[in-house]
Design a protein around this motif. Structure first.
Motif, PDB file in Angstrom:
ATOM      1  N   VAL A  78       0.751  -1.201  -0.017  1.00  0.00           N
ATOM      2  CA  VAL A  78      -0.040  -0.002  -0.102  1.00  0.00           C
ATOM      3  C   VAL A  78       0.881   1.043   0.105  1.00  0.00           C
ATOM      4  O   VAL A  78       1.938   1.397   0.832  1.00  0.00           O
ATOM      5  N   PHE A  79       0.738   2.259  -0.675  1.00  0.00           N
ATOM      6  CA  PHE A  79       1.376   3.401  -0.821  1.00  0.00           C
ATOM      7  C   PHE A  79       0.276   4.590  -0.261  1.00  0.00           C
ATOM      8  O   PHE A  79      -0.514   4.918  -0.787  1.00  0.00           O
ATOM      9  N   ASN A  80       0.614   4.810   1.063  1.00  0.00           N
ATOM     10  CA  ASN A  80       0.009   5.666   1.830  1.00  0.00           C
ATOM     11  C   ASN A  80       0.411   7.090   1.910  1.00  0.00           C
ATOM     12  O   ASN A  80       1.615   7.429   2.502  1.00  0.00           O
ATOM     13  N   SER A 108       3.925   0.902   9.363  1.00  0.00           N
ATOM     14  CA  SER A 108       4.466   1.159   8.167  1.00  0.00           C
ATOM     15  C   SER A 108       5.901   0.574   8.192  1.00  0.00           C
ATOM     16  O   SER A 108       6.609   0.813   8.997  1.00  0.00           O
ATOM     17  N   GLY A 109       5.811  -0.118   7.077  1.00  0.00           N
ATOM     18  CA  GLY A 109       7.242  -0.858   7.051  1.00  0.00           C
ATOM     19  C   GLY A 109       8.104   0.210   6.627  1.00  0.00           C
ATOM     20  O   GLY A 109       9.282   0.053   6.638  1.00  0.00           O
ATOM     21  N   GLY A 134       5.697  -5.666  -0.140  1.00  0.00           N
ATOM     22  CA  GLY A 134       5.048  -6.102   0.708  1.00  0.00           C
ATOM     23  C   GLY A 134       4.563  -5.517   2.257  1.00  0.00           C
ATOM     24  O   GLY A 134       4.872  -6.060   2.960  1.00  0.00           O
ATOM     25  N   GLN A 135       4.382  -4.152   1.992  1.00  0.00           N
ATOM     26  CA  GLN A 135       4.435  -3.602   3.214  1.00  0.00           C
ATOM     27  C   GLN A 135       3.769  -2.157   2.716  1.00  0.00           C
ATOM     28  O   GLN A 135       3.237  -1.852   1.769  1.00  0.00           O
ATOM     29  N   VAL A 136       3.144  -1.650   4.088  1.00  0.00           N
ATOM     30  CA  VAL A 136       2.740  -0.493   3.866  1.00  0.00           C
ATOM     31  C   VAL A 136       3.645   0.651   3.885  1.00  0.00           C
ATOM     32  O   VAL A 136       4.654   0.848   4.719  1.00  0.00           O
ATOM     33  N   ALA A 137       3.713   1.735   2.960  1.00  0.00           N
ATOM     34  CA  ALA A 137       4.714   2.654   2.791  1.00  0.00           C
ATOM     35  C   ALA A 137       4.092   4.051   2.841  1.00  0.00           C
ATOM     36  O   ALA A 137       3.308   4.484   2.268  1.00  0.00           O
ATOM     37  N   THR A 138       4.467   4.547   3.878  1.00  0.00           N
ATOM     38  CA  THR A 138       3.707   5.943   4.433  1.00  0.00           C
ATOM     39  C   THR A 138       4.534   7.061   4.136  1.00  0.00           C
ATOM     40  O   THR A 138       6.018   7.296   4.350  1.00  0.00           O
ATOM     41  N   LEU A 139       4.133   7.817   3.253  1.00  0.00           N
ATOM     42  CA  LEU A 139       4.882   9.412   3.021  1.00  0.00           C
ATOM     43  C   LEU A 139       4.041  10.401   3.592  1.00  0.00           C
ATOM     44  O   LEU A 139       2.855  10.408   3.167  1.00  0.00           O
ATOM     45  N   ILE A 140       4.596  11.192   4.324  1.00  0.00           N
ATOM     46  CA  ILE A 140       3.894  12.217   4.976  1.00  0.00           C
ATOM     47  C   ILE A 140       4.364  13.331   4.320  1.00  0.00           C
ATOM     48  O   ILE A 140       5.730  13.791   3.875  1.00  0.00           O
TER      49      ILE A 140
END
Lengths: 504, 504
Positions: A78-80, A108-109, A134-140
């Motif tokens: 997921v690109f969060n 978030s991985g 295979g992870q949630v990648a979170t960009l603030i």
């Protein structure tokens, strides 16, 4: 990146504008952020590609955490993106300010705050690559950084070659597994990830036919292909006593695409780790590796023959006959109806919990289907995950088997199903309470007092048919097996979403 | 501690059992944790005492974060308990394991993980004392620690003397304020916290009458007493341009019970801080101090007379006449109807957002009432906060003025209202979209493309009347002023919860 599940606010407006600047992007509004995160998870499980989520500041993101937790346990990409206040403004502690990195880190991985407008597109590309592991990648993305980047569009990122860019398995692990399996006796392949794809399962079956090993999978697999024409898999039981029994006495367990199983909860006197401590355990393929390739390598290395009876022998795609004793709705009769009537190539999202338990066994011989489970135990994943799966696979019917208490966590999903006209049949297993908690209380030997009893029973009983209608989804309540069979068949026949409230 | 808003799971069962062991504890089930946290906030705002929340592991707590954020901004006392896995089990990383301290820190003024069963009751007592300082106090209780403490009951903690155990104001601040106010000219008292209680406002009015200063309050006060018979307060406008204008040219601003105001969002070219930089600002009473006592001290020190006209002069408790032009539902006509018909001593929870804006002005002369606002901007607080307020004040009618989009975040509140038979009239201001976002997009000068437009409009439009019925609350939809007036009067007359969907 083709889809964005969003509930944005003022601090995300430059990114909202950007959604219209990139051809082929589809913005899907969810009326609660917990719907966004589970829909992205469902989309990723069915497409193998990350979806984007776009969420508003700390509190908006916080609403999505529980289902990001499930996505993390599913290893879904997921690109969060979280918008934050402009940095010059954040310093004054405006009302919506919160410590976003502290909130985001547990799920978030990959986690980064963008600080340079000229690098925002690169940050996004790196996040997408990280998600594909295979992870949630979170960009603030602070508002000032977004504003500075307005108009800049990054290089398009092509689809990844394999589903999750998985690394190849280690040949040493394959050789070790061959040695164990050739030693004879009681062995098991324990599968997760791509080990539960059709290809992975056929390779596992070849190994099983050649060596006599069992094929077992996680209690809650992220995605499992099954039904007529596909090899059968034993599912590890939920309660640890039964799980321990299932794995007792195995000489060796070979893990592919998953890690050794752990009891869902800790009970005094019951071990956390469910594998027999006397078993020899090896990891043929880590969760991040491609378990499917590892299993095929292993099948070759062991000199396994073709899959049993060949695919032809399993190609019967007829439905199992509907056998229920009487017209009364029970978890068993409901499972029999669904398993019998579900159409070919259905996607079944199972958050049925206690009332859904018999379905897994009943559907072993159902028409071929994809099975998705609640991976992280954070309830409220089923309806939105089914919503995302339907967006990923518009040609396939989706069935959400949903426990009532859990479904109420994210019932707003129904609105997105209505707006996007998704082919989802929501089957609400309405037993009027948190039955799993009644079972857990009984396990402790306690007799619940009035306060405890108030915390597990629903009185008044919610009316799901009306709730569905309120969100624009045709909803009916059924009280017997005939009614369920009739309404389920109708819902499958008619396009668009439906909800059937099954009074168990 | 008399009430516990809960949605527990297996890891909280010893605490669930304890709820029945302590006489006078009331367990209130909420069908989503975001309802628990806002209900506790509403209960605290109206009772002055903390409620307990009991939540399940990291994901269950995560669902409550957004409304804990609001509670934190309201400085509401909440005693929050999160069950965690037994520590011996947590080490194996079971599916529901998450980093709870990282999730909890951003909203918790006090945070501790219990590690010793024999000290668990002391930990709880300390948490309650910490909560009474006006914050969310979070105690993480691992399952093994709970089990070890089973049967032990701590010393009961008496009610705090003043509402929030607030420290006394600093006499030096009072003297400085006297000097400023005696200097004449354009000054303002800027109030929050207990400064907005009836006593605080009467003291402020005495100061105003003696010195000519204005009385202003936060845009989103946690609790404000108002209506006929109570001094009027100017509310700081929402958008920063108007807020700056409101505060421009003031020689001095005296803050009591709150901090200097900050723009809700940061807009390029608009300052974050809304106080005129040329004004002299002093803090008469910090948010943690008792602003009411500080204002009374200041009134005495300045030699202020009695409040204007005496309380007797403001004791008219008749309703303002209902004046609406025509029968069409608009934010203005809705505000007029509610303000005219709301009964004496109502509690009004206002999360009306754009459609609710005219209500504040329209209700200046309504019958005396308590006004509660959305303090932290995390939408979805209104319905559950009204629910908690109704539990704190069973003798008072509660009115929830609720924007439709925000209300959908935590609509599960309606079920708790039905189960507990609470006297709440939910007025849904249904304008079919996130109108505030349309306004914010217009402020940027952008013309929304189809993707952006999809993210602010509701199509299909949810049917709130049916959603309410689905949760056991009588729900009606009204299309004109007459219908609203009739249904509102009926809802107020009849006991129990009601919902009126107002099609604006």
């Amino acid at each position: 990146m083709h889809i964005c599940f969003a509930n944005p606010g003022t601090t995300e407006l430059p990114l909202v504008e950007a959604l219209d600047a990139v051809p082929g992007m589809r913005a899907v509004l969810c009326l609660f952020e917990g719907v966004c995160s589970a829909a992205a998870d469902g989309y990723a499980r069915m497409s193998g590609e990350p979806a984007m989520t776009l969420l508003h500041l700390g509190p908006g993101f916080a609403n999505a955490i529980a289902n990001f937790h499930n996505a993390r346990r599913a290893r879904s990409p997921v690109f969060n993106v979280i918008g934050d206040h402009a940095r010059w403004h954040r310093a004054s502690d405006p009302p919506l300010a919160a410590d976003i990195p502290s909130l985001a880190a547990p799920v978030s991985g990959w986690l980064r705050e963008a600080t340079d407008s000229t690098r925002l597109a690169d940050d996004a590309a790196e996040a997408i690559r990280a998600a594909r592991m295979g992870q949630v990648a979170t960009l603030i993305a602070p508002h000032d950084v977004q504003l500075g980047a307005s108009g800049a569009i990054g290089e398009p990122i092509g689809p990844s070659k394999s589903a999750w860019s998985a690394p190849l398995p280690d040949p040493g692990n394959v050789a070790e597994a061959v040695g164990l399996l050739r030693g004879g006796g009681n062995c098991a392949l324990f599968l997760g990830g791509t080990g539960l794809s059709a290809r992975g399962l056929i390779a596992a079956e070849r190994i099983s036919n050649a060596t006599g090993c069992r094929i077992v999978c996680d209690t809650f697999p992220a995605r499992l292909e099954r039904g007529t024409g596909l090899p059968r898999v034993e599912r590890l039981p939920y309660f640890p006593e039964q799980a321990l029994q299932c794995l007792a006495g195995l000489r060796a367990v070979i893990f592919a695409g998953t890690v050794p199983p752990v009891s869902f909860f800790g009970y005094p006197g019951v071990p956390s780790k469910l594998t027999d401590p006397l078993s020899h355990s090896i990891r043929l393929a880590d969760p991040a590796a491609d378990a499917c390739v590892a299993l095929e390598d292993l099948a070759e290395a062991i000199g396994a023959g073709d899959s049993s009876g060949g695919f032809g022998g399993r190609s019967t795609r007829g439905s199992p006959p509907l056998r229920t004793s009487g017209n009364q709705l029970t978890p068993e009769s409901v499972a029999a109806v669904i398993a019998s009537l579900q159409p070919e190539d259905a996607i079944v999202m199972d958050e049925g919990l206690t009332a859904g338990l018999p379905y897994f066994e009943a559907s072993q011989s159902a028409r071929p289907h994809t099975y998705l489970a609640l991976t992280g135990g954070a309830i409220g994943q089923g309806l939105p995950c089914a919503t995302g799966a339907a967006l990923a696979c518009p040609q396939r019917p989706v069935i959400a088997l949903q426990a009532d208490g859990s479904g109420l966590y994210t019932l707003q999903s129904l609105w997105t199903q209505a707006r996007e006209d998704l082919n989802v049949t929501n089957v609400i297993l309405a037993n009027g309470g948190y039955k799993i908690l009644d079972i857990e209380i009984a396990r402790t030997g306690a007799i619940p007092g009035p306060q405890a009893a108030a915390l597990t029973a629903f009185d008044p009983v919610p009316n799901w048919a009306k709730l569905a209608q309120g969100f624009g989804v045709p909803g009916v309540r059924v009280e017997d097996v005939e009614g369920l069979a009739r309404e389920f068949a109708r819902a499958i026949d008619e396009p668009g979403p439906h909800l059937i409230e099954v009074m168990i």
